[in-house]
Scaffold this motif. Structure first.
Motif, PDB file in Angstrom:
ATOM      1  N   ASP A   1      19.673 128.430 -12.028  1.00 49.75           N
ATOM      2  CA  ASP A   1      20.080 129.068 -13.284  1.00 49.75           C
ATOM      3  C   ASP A   1      19.387 130.398 -13.512  1.00 49.75           C
ATOM      4  OD1 ASP A   1      20.398 125.960 -15.172  1.00 49.75           O
ATOM      5  OD2 ASP A   1      21.779 127.054 -13.866  1.00 49.75           O
ATOM      6  N   TYR A   2      18.132 130.500 -13.100  1.00 48.67           N
ATOM      7  CA  TYR A   2      17.413 131.732 -13.433  1.00 48.67           C
ATOM      8  C   TYR A   2      17.967 132.936 -12.671  1.00 48.67           C
ATOM      9  CZ  TYR A   2      14.654 130.016  -9.465  1.00 48.67           C
ATOM     10  OH  TYR A   2      14.258 129.511  -8.266  1.00 48.67           O
TER      11      TYR A   2
ATOM     12  N   THR B   1      15.485 125.796 -17.179  1.00 48.26           N
ATOM     13  CA  THR B   1      15.729 126.320 -15.837  1.00 48.26           C
ATOM     14  C   THR B   1      16.231 127.755 -15.828  1.00 48.26           C
ATOM     15  OG1 THR B   1      17.929 125.361 -15.944  1.00 48.26           O
ATOM     16  CG2 THR B   1      16.229 124.084 -14.816  1.00 48.26           C
TER      17      THR B   1
ATOM     18  N   HIS C   1       6.460 127.525 -17.369  1.00 46.95           N
ATOM     19  CA  HIS C   1       6.133 126.110 -17.514  1.00 46.95           C
ATOM     20  C   HIS C   1       5.038 125.858 -18.532  1.00 46.95           C
ATOM     21  CE1 HIS C   1       3.286 127.413 -14.370  1.00 46.95           C
ATOM     22  NE2 HIS C   1       2.485 126.486 -14.857  1.00 46.95           N
ATOM     23  N   HIS C   2       4.422 126.934 -19.033  1.00 49.44           N
ATOM     24  CA  HIS C   2       3.428 126.764 -20.095  1.00 49.44           C
ATOM     25  C   HIS C   2       4.063 126.624 -21.473  1.00 49.44           C
ATOM     26  CE1 HIS C   2       0.524 128.977 -17.237  1.00 49.44           C
ATOM     27  NE2 HIS C   2       0.180 127.722 -17.263  1.00 49.44           N
TER      28      HIS C   2
ATOM     29  N   HIS D   1      13.298 137.982  -7.564  1.00 45.38           N
ATOM     30  CA  HIS D   1      13.596 136.711  -8.215  1.00 45.38           C
ATOM     31  C   HIS D   1      13.883 135.590  -7.235  1.00 45.38           C
ATOM     32  CE1 HIS D   1      13.913 137.706 -12.597  1.00 45.38           C
ATOM     33  NE2 HIS D   1      13.838 138.902 -12.074  1.00 45.38           N
TER      34      HIS D   1
ATOM     35  N   LEU E   1       1.476 131.188  -4.363  1.00 49.52           N
ATOM     36  CA  LEU E   1       2.880 131.481  -4.615  1.00 49.52           C
ATOM     37  C   LEU E   1       3.434 130.674  -5.775  1.00 49.52           C
ATOM     38  CD1 LEU E   1       4.747 131.677  -1.211  1.00 49.52           C
ATOM     39  CD2 LEU E   1       4.580 133.432  -2.925  1.00 49.52           C
TER      40      LEU E   1
ATOM     41  N   LYS F   1      10.955 135.190  -3.822  1.00 49.61           N
ATOM     42  CA  LYS F   1       9.641 134.673  -4.160  1.00 49.61           C
ATOM     43  C   LYS F   1       9.677 133.156  -4.339  1.00 49.61           C
ATOM     44  CE  LYS F   1       5.570 135.986  -6.626  1.00 49.61           C
ATOM     45  NZ  LYS F   1       5.002 136.052  -7.944  1.00 49.61           N
ATOM     46  N   ASN F   2      10.759 132.676  -4.910  1.00 50.30           N
ATOM     47  CA  ASN F   2      10.902 131.226  -5.025  1.00 50.30           C
ATOM     48  C   ASN F   2      11.193 130.587  -3.678  1.00 50.30           C
ATOM     49  OD1 ASN F   2      10.998 129.984  -7.892  1.00 50.30           O
ATOM     50  ND2 ASN F   2      11.893 132.023  -8.079  1.00 50.30           N
TER      51      ASN F   2
ATOM     52  N   PRO G   1       2.857 129.151  -9.175  1.00 52.67           N
ATOM     53  CA  PRO G   1       1.964 129.098 -10.327  1.00 52.67           C
ATOM     54  C   PRO G   1       1.929 127.737 -10.998  1.00 52.67           C
ATOM     55  CG  PRO G   1       3.904 130.413 -10.816  1.00 52.67           C
ATOM     56  CD  PRO G   1       3.958 130.090  -9.378  1.00 52.67           C
ATOM     57  N   ARG G   2       2.922 126.929 -10.728  1.00 55.31           N
ATOM     58  CA  ARG G   2       2.914 125.604 -11.347  1.00 55.31           C
ATOM     59  C   ARG G   2       1.766 124.751 -10.841  1.00 55.31           C
ATOM     60  NH1 ARG G   2       9.326 124.936 -10.582  1.00 55.31           N
ATOM     61  NH2 ARG G   2       8.776 126.184  -8.774  1.00 55.31           N
TER      62      ARG G   2
ATOM     63  N   LEU H   1      14.649 130.370 -16.877  1.00 59.04           N
ATOM     64  CA  LEU H   1      13.612 131.373 -16.647  1.00 59.04           C
ATOM     65  C   LEU H   1      13.021 131.152 -15.265  1.00 59.04           C
ATOM     66  CD1 LEU H   1      11.804 131.337 -20.106  1.00 59.04           C
ATOM     67  CD2 LEU H   1      13.158 133.191 -19.130  1.00 59.04           C
ATOM     68  N   ASN H   2      12.646 132.248 -14.590  1.00 62.55           N
ATOM     69  CA  ASN H   2      12.125 132.159 -13.223  1.00 62.55           C
ATOM     70  C   ASN H   2      10.714 131.591 -13.230  1.00 62.55           C
ATOM     71  OD1 ASN H   2      11.198 132.684 -10.583  1.00 62.55           O
ATOM     72  ND2 ASN H   2      12.652 134.370 -10.389  1.00 62.55           N
ATOM     73  N   PRO H   3      10.504 130.439 -12.578  1.00 58.69           N
ATOM     74  CA  PRO H   3       9.203 129.771 -12.675  1.00 58.69           C
ATOM     75  C   PRO H   3       8.041 130.510 -12.024  1.00 58.69           C
ATOM     76  CG  PRO H   3      10.601 128.666 -11.073  1.00 58.69           C
ATOM     77  CD  PRO H   3      11.456 129.685 -11.746  1.00 58.69           C
ATOM     78  N   VAL H   4       8.315 131.437 -11.107  1.00 57.04           N
ATOM     79  CA  VAL H   4       7.190 132.066 -10.419  1.00 57.04           C
ATOM     80  C   VAL H   4       6.857 133.454 -10.942  1.00 57.04           C
ATOM     81  CG1 VAL H   4       7.631 130.769  -8.319  1.00 57.04           C
ATOM     82  CG2 VAL H   4       8.573 133.059  -8.563  1.00 57.04           C
TER      83      VAL H   4
ATOM     84  N   TYR I   1       3.242 131.670 -17.721  1.00 59.19           N
ATOM     85  CA  TYR I   1       4.425 131.346 -16.930  1.00 59.19           C
ATOM     86  C   TYR I   1       5.321 130.414 -17.741  1.00 59.19           C
ATOM     87  CZ  TYR I   1       2.290 133.394 -12.865  1.00 59.19           C
ATOM     88  OH  TYR I   1       1.732 134.277 -11.984  1.00 59.19           O
TER      89      TYR I   1
ATOM     90  N   THR J   1      20.634 134.142 -14.924  1.00 61.46           N
ATOM     91  CA  THR J   1      19.986 134.914 -15.995  1.00 61.46           C
ATOM     92  C   THR J   1      19.677 136.327 -15.521  1.00 61.46           C
ATOM     93  OG1 THR J   1      18.911 132.870 -16.702  1.00 61.46           O
ATOM     94  CG2 THR J   1      18.069 134.938 -17.603  1.00 61.46           C
TER      95      THR J   1
END
Lengths: 343, 306, 522
Positions: B202-203, A117, A169-170, B221, B298, B224-225, B300-301, A119-122, A167, B206
């Motif tokens: 958490d990010y 968590t 999640h990879h 950061h 928006l 965007k989320n 990427p997952r 790292l920023n997922p987007v 990203y 960071t």
């Protein structure tokens, strides 16, 4: 593959010479809530030289995480640094509001416990790696990407060019932690703070990360503060060890000293609690009682309610940190008269 | 690509089903457009003649098929009350409402996200209280009342904006605020809670530890989320804007689709009602599709799956 | 934070600059080089669907615009008398079936054509050939129109019809030029050609119609050069427009709105007597209401003064017959008074206990001034004499469908409506609404009123030429209705217009229409 020896570290030029990379003096960080004041860090002091790894060990709630966050000045609300000094390369970070901005993320970097968590997922890995470099080292996009790739190689991640486009999640947990380490190094920082970086990873990966950190310290001469609750890890990685309990340092010495000759009852209990595979054990050692609430600390020594040696004085008066010689300090009444007071 | 085609197919099916449903419902409601048109004094034979002229004496299925055929050829038929072609009128009014909805949405989105972000950043301060106040007012005050209030203060007392119409750019300000106020409230609240949630992640810690500057942390950061649920909200809100424009259009005498639809219902102008509703359904479908697309981009997952 | 403040400041500056552009005002340009042009804006309460006078749709809004574009052969003045208009004089022959009209000379149409007899013929012939005309039934008795010479025309009736002049004055009879009638119905409906002081300039469908002064008008040229009629359905918006100057004249306001304008010198208020009677109707076939004693009880239970004074205020006066005093043929045939005790007695006589009867009153939703409120007051009054009454509010289309249901399926007990005579004389209401052949679904006799004496009177009242006899017959018809207690006439409505004080000479006709022909602007 770039040789590590090719990496040159810039010497500080034109600055007053300092002996210690980091000096923490009587640091106090309190959490002020309606329910009361939690003294998470209550008078912590230690020093770190270049190239030295300090291990900070304690249970959850001991204040170790808050202490290093106070150094970085990222303590979450309602926590506040209420006292003490933090000197980084001779400069007091707490004195000047802008001081921390000059070093945070650049000369003093941190990696965290949860790589999943943190790292920023987007945002792409590339984006997250280059933004720090571009900001602190004033490089352009392409140059920053090259630097990022170099550090990804250094932390043994294959195909760095590809990874930059991916990203978070990879990547697996171990790889993410490596990326975080790479991010923490790529700005040529002098001090790396690692807050339980291996706790969330499995044992084999843990070993790899520890080896990596040791290797990097050797090559780059970085100072490292390594936080963990695992005595075994402390033994493996740190040069010096500080044991924290209820917001105070209870024992401090070189790791070999602490392992061979633990003086504080708490340290002794911690070492006893390490499960061993070489001898027969029927039961795991546990420490009786539980950690007191930070809002409701016992008067006197904070370990007194669980200590087998506790006496009247322990229950009523808080001991100071006593120097028992050879740089071995312990906060316990049992050593008060045989030592010189430290503070 | 397959994803797009699938969505397109389901959209067409939905449209078709809706057209049948709409047709049935409005013919089922009591009320006779021929009577309305002929007027109260008219004799029974006059009403009958009118009914024949309107083509309402034919069986329902025939009427439906004829209408559908026309739609495919781009002909929405003749309005039963004005006797004019529906398509040109509908097109103008649709564009008017679309324009108003876009302005209202822009107002709601810009101010909503702005206010939401501000109140998340200044959590539990006076700014936060203010924005929550705006949100509560926006959600609870009836649109009609807001419109009247705006007119009384800004048009009559202060004389800044005109009361009605759509001539100068000034005349768009009050109706846009009126139509967008409800959405503004929803978007503000959504942005605030989404931002607060994200800022606790958490990010973000960071990012701070990396020494990034505040604008970068908040707007790259964090935002965007945070935008992912906000975009979904915006999409839904736009649909409501278009559909609920009638009140604003009535207060400000704004010649839009909402009012056209309501007037058509009162006159039981069947082809006009059908055409208007079909247009609205289409808008909804398109907006939903766009929202899905934005969501996809928006987050990427979602992209690596499937 | 600084950026937010800067943005707010910029916004404030922009707004104040916009404010300096000036308030919207009713446009009175007085350029030195051109003659002063004056534009007046009036709000109408519904869409102006069509300007074709031979089509009914559009209601008062369309009628208002038409009033200023067209003229008929004769017109009805403020006292209800027939006056010359496009015809200068007229006569009827001995058979009472041929009317001869002498036409005014020197009159021009908006399209430049001279007004002559052929235009009269073309106008009335269109009723026979135009399928889409919903007012054709007014002229069913008109056999033919013949041109005698350029300025003389004969209108031949199948049977004597004593209200014929009223029909000719009615706005379905507006004269249009033969040339303009050769166009399609859509064109006529959008931009018709008449002889009135204003002609069609431009329009936006469902939004507004603009007229400009016709400088070749045969009569006195009005002051105002341009009239714009804007559709504004919301009463609060109309009030706001008048206050901000965007409109110069508004109608359809409530009593409460009047307060602001009453003692304000910037505005003038004008009332017009109307033809319209607001009333409660009863379905005499429904259980309970089929007993005349019950219906009479209801008549006694209702306090008309309270309703008129308490709810309608200046907008109505108490009605004493089923038609209005302004309507030719009116007679005061008031039979009942407010007497709740008498009401209770009658109910007992009819054999009903207190609380045994239940009725529902159907009300339209704002089609008539304060219709819902009046119904609720009536319901309360009925409750007080022991009849359970409640009100159901309907949109117009549903209301029509309910009330005009045929006898077998008609479940309506009572309803509120406001009939008026479009022609200003009694037969328009009496012969139509109460006729036996007009039981629903054919017509509006949902009271199912049926009376042989009434039918006889109805069939002969238009055939007599003796005015005294005719008035007696009309009076008797009104009596019969009141005796049968199928209607409770409550109020005669007043229309009200509020306008900017710089206007004067405004008239309101008996059909609630504002007339600008003699209007002046200062």
């Amino acid at each position: 593959m770039t040789k590590l020896t090719d990496m040159k570290r810039e010497k500080d030029s034109g600055q007053a010479q300092w002996e210690y990379l980091l000096e923490v003096e009587d640091l106090k960080t309190y959490f002020i809530t309606k329910a009361g004041t939690g003294k998470a860090v209550d008078g912590v002091s230690f020093r770190l030289k270049k190239g030295e790894i300090l291990g900070l060990i304690g249970e959850s709630g001991s204040g170790k995480s808050v202490a290093v966050k106070s150094i970085m000045q990222i303590v979450p609300k309602p926590g506040r640094i209420v006292g003490g000094k933090v000197r980084f390369k001779g400069e007091d970070l707490l004195g000047d509001a802008k001081a921390i901005q000059r070093v945070r993320g650049k000369d003093m970097t941190m990696i965290f416990q949860e790589p999943m968590t943190s790292l920023n997922p987007v945002l792409t890995i590339g984006r997250q790696m280059t933004e720090g470099i571009m900001l602190h080292l004033h490089l352009k996009q392409k140059q920053a990407e090259d630097v990022a790739c170099k550090y990804l190689e250094m932390v043994k991640i294959p195909n760095p060019q590809e990874i930059l486009k991916r990203y978070p999640h990879h990547l697996s947990g171990g790889m993410r932690q490596r990326v975080m380490i790479a991010m923490a190094l790529e700005t040529n920082s002098s001090l790396l703070i690692a807050d339980e970086p291996t706790t969330a990873l499995d044992v084999t990966i843990q070993q790899q990360i520890l080896a990596l950190i040791r290797e990097l310290r050797d090559r780059l001469n970085m100072g490292v503060i390594f936080i963990t609750h695992d005595m075994g890890v402390i033994n493996e990685i740190s040069d010096h060890t500080a044991v924290m309990y209820c917001g105070k340092i209870q024992e401090y010495a070189s790791t070999r000293e602490v392992m061979k000759n633990p003086l504080h009852p708490y340290t002794q209990a911690l070492i006893q609690a390490i499960p061993r595979i070489d001898t027969e054990q029927e039961e795991l050692h546990t420490i009786p009682g539980s950690v007191p609430s930070l809002l409701n600390l016992p008067a006197g020594c904070s370990f007194s309610n669980r200590c087998q040696y506790a006496c009247e004085q322990c229950k009523n008066e808080t001991p100071e940190l006593y120097d028992t010689g050879d740089g071995h300090f312990v906060r316990c009444w049992r050593y008060a008269d045989t030592s010189t007071k430290e503070g | 690509m397959k994803y797009v085609l699938k969505r397109l197919c389901s959209a067409v099916i939905v449209l078709f089903v809706m057209s049948v449903v709409i047709f049935l419902i409005i013919h089922w409601i009591p009320g006779d457009p021929a009577e309305i048109y002929a007027g109260t004094g008219a004799s029974a034979s006059t009403v009958e003649t009118v009914r024949k002229t309107m083509g309402l004496d034919r069986p329902l299925v025939v009427q439906y098929v004829d209408w559908l055929k026309g739609v495919f050829q781009g002909d929405f038929g003749i309005s039963l009350s004005t006797k004019e072609e529906i398509l040109p009128t509908l097109a103008t009014k649709f564009i008017n409402t679309l324009q108003l909805s876009v302005y209202g949405a822009a107002f709601a989105i810009i101010c909503g996200i702005g206010l939401g972000v501000l109140s998340a950043l200044y959590h539990n301060t006076i700014i936060d209280v203010f924005s929550m106040l705006v949100a509560i007012i926006g959600i609870s005050m009836p649109v009609y009342w807001v419109g009247m209030l705006l007119v009384m203060v800004f048009s009559i007392q202060l004389g800044i904006f005109p009361v009605t119409g759509n001539e100068t750019w000034l005349s768009y300000v009050l109706p846009s605020i009126c139509i967008g106020l409800n959405s503004l409230a929803v978007i503000t609240r959504m942005t605030r809670s989404s931002m607060l949630e994200v800022l606790n992640e958490d990010y973000i810690v960071t990012a701070v530890a990396k020494g990034l500057r505040k604008p970068s942390i908040y707007f790259v950061h964090a935002l965007k989320n945070a935008m992912i649920p906000i975009i979904t909200t915006i999409g839904m809100q736009f649909g409501y804007l278009m559909g609920g424009s009638v009140l604003t259009e009535t207060v400000f005498v704004y010649p839009g689709l909402g009012k056209y639809l309501v007037d058509s219902i009162q006159a039981r102008d069947y082809p006009a009602i059908q055409a208007s509703l079909l247009v609205l359904v289409t808008v909804f479908i398109i907006v939903n599709f766009l929202v899905d697309l934005a969501y996809f981009m928006l987050n990427p997952r979602l992209r690596s799956e499937g | 934070m600084k950026r937010v403040l800067t943005a707010l400041l910029t916004l404030a500056m922009v707004l104040s600059m916009a404010a300096c552009q000036g308030k919207p005002s009713s446009q009175v340009d007085t350029d030195n080089n051109e003659p002063a042009s004056t534009k007046v804006v009036m709000t109408v309460t519904a869409e102006i669907i069509t300007l074709d006078p031979q089509v009914n749709a559009g209601g008062t809004a369309a009628n208002t615009v038409r009033q200023n574009i067209f003229e008929a052969l004769v017109r009805i003045d403020g006292d209800g008398n027939i006056q010359p208009s496009l015809a200068t004089d007229w006569s009827i022959d001995e058979t009472n079936t041929v009317w001869t009209f002498h036409l005014r000379q020197g009159v021009k149409f908006h399209d430049g054509e001279e007004f002559t007899a052929k235009d009269v013929k073309a106008t009335f012939d269109r009723f026979k050939t135009n399928e889409e005309s919903t007012r054709a039934y007014y002229y069913d008795n008109l056999k033919e129109v013949t041109v005698v010479d350029d300025y003389t025309v004969n209108m031949v009736l199948s049977e004597p019809q004593s209200n014929f002049l009223y029909i000719i004055a009615y706005d379905g009879s507006y004269i249009m030029s033969e040339k303009s009638l050769q166009r399609s119905n859509e064109e006529i409906s959008k931009s018709p050609v008449g002889t009135g002081p204003y002609k069609y300039k431009e329009s936006t469908a469902n939004e507004s119609v603009t007229l400009e002064r016709f400088d070749d008008y045969w009569g006195d040229l009005p002051d105002i050069t341009e009239l714009k009629f804007v559709t504004v359905t919301e009463v609060a918006t109309r009030v706001n427009m008048l206050r901000s100057g965007e409109a110069d004249l508004i109608t359809g306001i409530t009593d409460e709105d009047l307060e602001y304008f009453e003692n304000n010198d910037d505005y003038s208020i004008m009332y017009g007597n109307s033809n319209r009677v607001g009333h409660l109707s009863m379905n005499s076939k429904r259980p309970g209401l089929d007993n005349i004693l019950v219906r009479q009880a209801i008549e006694y239970a209702i306090d008309k003064d309270a309703i008129v004074n308490g709810i309608l205020g200046e907008r109505g006066s108490v009605a004493h017959s089923v038609i209005a005093p302004l309507t030719y043929g009116y007679a005061d045939t008031e039979l009942y008074s407010y007497d709740p005790e008498r009401a209770k007695e009658l109910l007992k006589e009819a054999g009903y206990e207190e609380g045994e009867l239940s009725f529902t009153i159907q009300s339209p939703d704002g089609r008539y001034y304060k219709d819902k409120e009046c119904c609720m007051a009536i319901a309360q009054m009925l409750n007080e004499v022991g009849i359970n009454a409640k009100v159901e509010v309907n949109d117009w289309a549903s209301f029509v469908a309910k009330v005009k249901a045929p006898e077998e399926s008609n479940t309506v007990d009572m309803w509120w409506m406001g009939w008026e005579s479009g022609t200003g004389e009694a037969s328009q209401v009496l012969n139509v609404v109460f006729a036996k052949e007009n039981f629903p679904p054919a017509g509006w006799n949902a009271m199912f009123f049926e009376n042989d004496e009434y039918e006889t009177l109805k069939n002969s009242v238009l055939k007599t030429t003796d005015e005294k006899e005719q008035l007696e017959m009309y009076a008797r018809m009104q009596e019969l209705i009141m005796e049968d207690a199928v209607w409770v006439p409550i109020t005669v409505y007043n229309e009200c217009a509020i306008y900017n004080s710089k206007l004067s000479g405004i008239e309101i006709t008996y059909t609630d229409v504002v007339r600008f022909t003699n209007a002046k602007i200062s």
